[in-house]
Design an enzyme around this catalytic site. Sequence first.
Site, PDB file in Angstrom:
ATOM      1  N   TYR A 219       0.223  -7.670  -1.882  1.00 63.97           N
ATOM      2  CA  TYR A 219      -0.866  -7.037  -0.742  1.00 63.97           C
ATOM      3  C   TYR A 219      -2.116  -7.930  -2.076  1.00 63.97           C
ATOM      4  CZ  TYR A 219      -4.032  -4.196   0.064  1.00 63.97           C
ATOM      5  OH  TYR A 219      -5.358  -2.686   1.234  1.00 63.97           O
TER       6      TYR A 219
ATOM      7  N   GLU B 292       1.015  -1.285  -0.110  1.00 63.62           N
ATOM      8  CA  GLU B 292       0.193  -0.370  -0.123  1.00 63.62           C
ATOM      9  C   GLU B 292       0.912   1.106  -0.037  1.00 63.62           C
ATOM     10  OE1 GLU B 292      -4.561   0.821   1.804  1.00 63.62           O
ATOM     11  OE2 GLU B 292      -3.595  -0.737   2.846  1.00 63.62           O
TER      12      GLU B 292
ATOM     13  N   ASP C 169      -1.667   1.257  10.312  1.00 62.80           N
ATOM     14  CA  ASP C 169      -2.301   0.367  10.807  1.00 62.80           C
ATOM     15  C   ASP C 169      -1.846  -1.122  11.330  1.00 62.80           C
ATOM     16  OD1 ASP C 169      -2.901  -0.030   8.141  1.00 62.80           O
ATOM     17  OD2 ASP C 169      -5.107   0.878   8.441  1.00 62.80           O
TER      18      ASP C 169
ATOM     19  N   ASN D 123      -4.310 -10.102   3.761  1.00 64.11           N
ATOM     20  CA  ASN D 123      -4.877  -9.992   4.132  1.00 64.11           C
ATOM     21  C   ASN D 123      -6.809 -11.240   4.612  1.00 64.11           C
ATOM     22  OD1 ASN D 123      -7.040  -7.061   3.418  1.00 64.11           O
ATOM     23  ND2 ASN D 123      -5.275  -7.390   2.142  1.00 64.11           N
TER      24      ASN D 123
ATOM     25  N   ASP E 137       0.942  -8.165   3.312  1.00 58.56           N
ATOM     26  CA  ASP E 137      -0.065  -8.319   4.036  1.00 58.56           C
ATOM     27  C   ASP E 137      -1.076  -9.494   2.507  1.00 58.56           C
ATOM     28  OD1 ASP E 137      -2.793  -7.487   4.300  1.00 58.56           O
ATOM     29  OD2 ASP E 137      -3.159  -5.787   4.053  1.00 58.56           O
TER      30      ASP E 137
END
Length: 267
Positions: free
Chosen positions: A113, A34, A254, A156, A154
């Site tokens: 990602y 990101e 985050d 997710n 990441d």
Amino acid sequence: MKIATWNINGIKARIDNVVTWLADSQPDIACLQEIKSVDENFPHQPFENLGYVVKTHGQKGFNGVAIVSKTEPDEINIGLPQAGGGDASDEQARFIEGVFCVPGGVVRVVSLYLPNGNPVDTDKFSYKLAWMDRLEQWSRDRLALEEPLVLAGDYNVIPEPFDCYDPAAWEGDALFREESRNAFRRLENLGLTDAVRATNDASGLYTFWDYQAGAWQKNNGIRIDHLMLSPEAANSLQSTSIEKHVRAWEKPSDHVPVVIQLDIGTS
């Protein structure tokens, strides 16, 4: 060799934190997600001042991945290649592979990602699952090379209930849906090892805390950032760590960095 992954949630907003962390942690290779920047606007100079080389696969305002390394990669591959099940029509910047020569061979490091997938009743979830299918096909091809491979990023995906502060709170979410978790397990079934779980089976190991509802202060976190290792990389795994202290910095992402140490020399 120290390899890290970190979803920085925007290089423009996080440049000071990223540079401070790099100077302190000193990874040999850092996989960033990101970055939210097109390639030509990515700020290379602060990284070069620290002795790092930056390779990006960017996209305006969304997504974007990068590999930051102390040595120049010998090869860079952008996107999931067609031969590995890639979709030529997919323009989202989510995947970059770097190949690094080391004594005795090479190490392949991917910064990825994976799509979020929410809401689950839209094509965003089907895109997530299709992307994971493509990643599985690509990984199968790369594993056949029998080389050290690190798939960092990441994902997710919350793999197991104890990777979440409250599984009930994530019931039905794309990150915790059975379809997503099964796709993650299929990666493991190929022979990829979840580095953190190979070294630590404790609950409460989180890599993401939402900005809302005091999640960080309450430790309401989830573990969605993973480094998946080929057998050749897993055999050299020495340690893992989650550098959660950066979540308490000013203007934090985050997510926090996840770091592994491999017993592989750098060239």
